[in-house]
Design a protein around this motif. Structure first.
Motif, PDB file in Angstrom:
ATOM      1  N   CYS A   1     -28.931  15.909 -30.161  1.00  0.00           N
ATOM      2  CA  CYS A   1     -29.687  16.761 -29.250  1.00  0.00           C
ATOM      3  C   CYS A   1     -30.229  15.909 -28.101  1.00  0.00           C
ATOM      4  CB  CYS A   1     -30.830  17.420 -30.025  1.00  0.00           C
ATOM      5  SG  CYS A   1     -31.953  18.387 -29.012  1.00  0.00           S
ATOM      6  N   ASP A   2     -30.198  16.463 -26.884  1.00  0.00           N
ATOM      7  CA  ASP A   2     -30.714  15.739 -25.719  1.00  0.00           C
ATOM      8  C   ASP A   2     -32.231  15.618 -25.734  1.00  0.00           C
ATOM      9  OD1 ASP A   2     -28.193  15.312 -24.719  1.00  0.00           O
ATOM     10  OD2 ASP A   2     -28.219  17.076 -23.416  1.00  0.00           O
ATOM     11  N   LEU A   3     -32.925  16.533 -26.400  1.00  0.00           N
ATOM     12  CA  LEU A   3     -34.386  16.497 -26.428  1.00  0.00           C
ATOM     13  C   LEU A   3     -34.926  15.653 -27.577  1.00  0.00           C
ATOM     14  CD1 LEU A   3     -35.142  20.246 -25.696  1.00  0.00           C
ATOM     15  CD2 LEU A   3     -35.312  18.333 -24.115  1.00  0.00           C
ATOM     16  N   THR A   4     -34.378  15.851 -28.776  1.00  0.00           N
ATOM     17  CA  THR A   4     -34.952  15.218 -29.963  1.00  0.00           C
ATOM     18  C   THR A   4     -34.088  14.117 -30.551  1.00  0.00           C
ATOM     19  OG1 THR A   4     -33.893  16.793 -31.446  1.00  0.00           O
ATOM     20  CG2 THR A   4     -36.075  17.373 -30.602  1.00  0.00           C
TER      21      THR A   4
ATOM     22  N   LYS B   1     -25.842  20.399 -21.466  1.00  0.00           N
ATOM     23  CA  LYS B   1     -27.139  20.160 -22.090  1.00  0.00           C
ATOM     24  C   LYS B   1     -27.033  20.539 -23.561  1.00  0.00           C
ATOM     25  CE  LYS B   1     -32.040  20.833 -21.607  1.00  0.00           C
ATOM     26  NZ  LYS B   1     -33.122  21.448 -20.857  1.00  0.00           N
ATOM     27  N   ARG B   2     -27.215  19.573 -24.411  1.00  0.00           N
ATOM     28  CA  ARG B   2     -27.072  19.774 -25.851  1.00  0.00           C
ATOM     29  C   ARG B   2     -28.452  19.929 -26.470  1.00  0.00           C
ATOM     30  NH1 ARG B   2     -23.096  14.587 -26.158  1.00  0.00           N
ATOM     31  NH2 ARG B   2     -21.487  15.451 -24.827  1.00  0.00           N
ATOM     32  N   VAL B   3     -28.759  21.147 -26.894  1.00  0.00           N
ATOM     33  CA  VAL B   3     -30.072  21.431 -27.470  1.00  0.00           C
ATOM     34  C   VAL B   3     -29.890  21.920 -28.901  1.00  0.00           C
ATOM     35  CG1 VAL B   3     -32.188  22.772 -27.227  1.00  0.00           C
ATOM     36  CG2 VAL B   3     -30.967  22.022 -25.191  1.00  0.00           C
ATOM     37  N   HIS B   4     -30.580  21.287 -29.813  1.00  0.00           N
ATOM     38  CA  HIS B   4     -30.526  21.636 -31.232  1.00  0.00           C
ATOM     39  C   HIS B   4     -30.972  23.088 -31.398  1.00  0.00           C
ATOM     40  CE1 HIS B   4     -31.399  21.585 -35.508  1.00  0.00           C
ATOM     41  NE2 HIS B   4     -30.850  20.385 -35.605  1.00  0.00           N
TER      42      HIS B   4
ATOM     43  N   VAL C   1     -34.619  23.722 -32.023  1.00  0.00           N
ATOM     44  CA  VAL C   1     -35.556  23.604 -30.902  1.00  0.00           C
ATOM     45  C   VAL C   1     -35.701  24.966 -30.223  1.00  0.00           C
ATOM     46  CG1 VAL C   1     -35.925  22.556 -28.642  1.00  0.00           C
ATOM     47  CG2 VAL C   1     -35.045  21.164 -30.516  1.00  0.00           C
ATOM     48  N   GLU C   2     -34.593  25.676 -30.065  1.00  0.00           N
ATOM     49  CA  GLU C   2     -34.621  26.971 -29.381  1.00  0.00           C
ATOM     50  C   GLU C   2     -35.370  28.033 -30.159  1.00  0.00           C
ATOM     51  OE1 GLU C   2     -30.503  27.731 -28.683  1.00  0.00           O
ATOM     52  OE2 GLU C   2     -30.433  26.403 -26.949  1.00  0.00           O
TER      53      GLU C   2
END
Length: 181
Positions: free
Chosen positions: A70-73, A129-132, A135-136
């Motif tokens: 994930c790009d955020l975590t 953008k790779r988001v788990h 997270v969403e």
């Protein structure tokens, strides 16, 4: 880079008409390309090759998942992917792959290697953008997410409420001028 034999199709012996090919792509395929963004891969490729008298039409369809961070975590998760691509192979005087969906190969060519097309098709199917998914929908419990929430700026709604309370009373007098007309 050396070609992988299982992705080479000898079309010279095929009859005119449609032919189906299936491939299962895994992590070792991307190690061959020295691509290290994926932790694990499981993608199924369906290829329909339609041989005609003067050209070949290839229709690629992929589906499966790639395990990315994930790009955020930076948490790994499986990203579902699907993609399709059509390629026309014509015969000409010299090799030319300048056009995206048209490949010209020299007369006398008896096989075509499709590994580069499969590689690019899978890479382009993964979102930028790779988001788990956790997270969403808020189900992922991560220290990185907690820290991001602490450091994020307050919402605009809170700022607007603060501004309405801090209005200088002299402005109210000026507003009366507008209503006195």
């Amino acid at each position: 880079m050396k070609s992988l034999k299982e992705f080479t199709i000898p079309f010279v012996g095929l009859k005119i008409g449609k032919h189906h090919f299936e491939y299962d792509v895994e992590q070792s395929f991307f190690e061959h390309f020295e691509y290290e963004d994926f932790n694990d891969v499981k993608v199924h490729v369906d290829l329909v090759l339609e041989k005609k008298s003067t050209l070949l039409e290839l229709h690629f369809k992929i589906s499966g998942w790639v395990n990315v961070n994930c790009d955020l975590t930076n948490e790994p998760y499986n990203q579902d992917i699907e993609n399709e691509f059509d390629l026309v192979v014509k015969f000409g005087d010299e090799y030319n792959d300048e056009n995206i969906d048209l490949l010209i190969v020299p007369h006398g060519t008896y096989e075509i290697n499709i590994q580069q097309y499969i590689y690019e098709l899978i890479i382009l199917a993964v979102p930028i953008k790779r988001v788990h998914p956790g997270v969403e929908d808020g189900t992922l419990d991560s220290e990185i997410l907690k820290r991001l929430e602490e450091l994020s700026p307050k919402l605009k709604e809170n700022k607007e409420e603060d501004k309405s309370e801090d209005i200088d009373p002299r402005w109210n007098t000026l507003k009366k001028l507008l209503t006195d007309k």
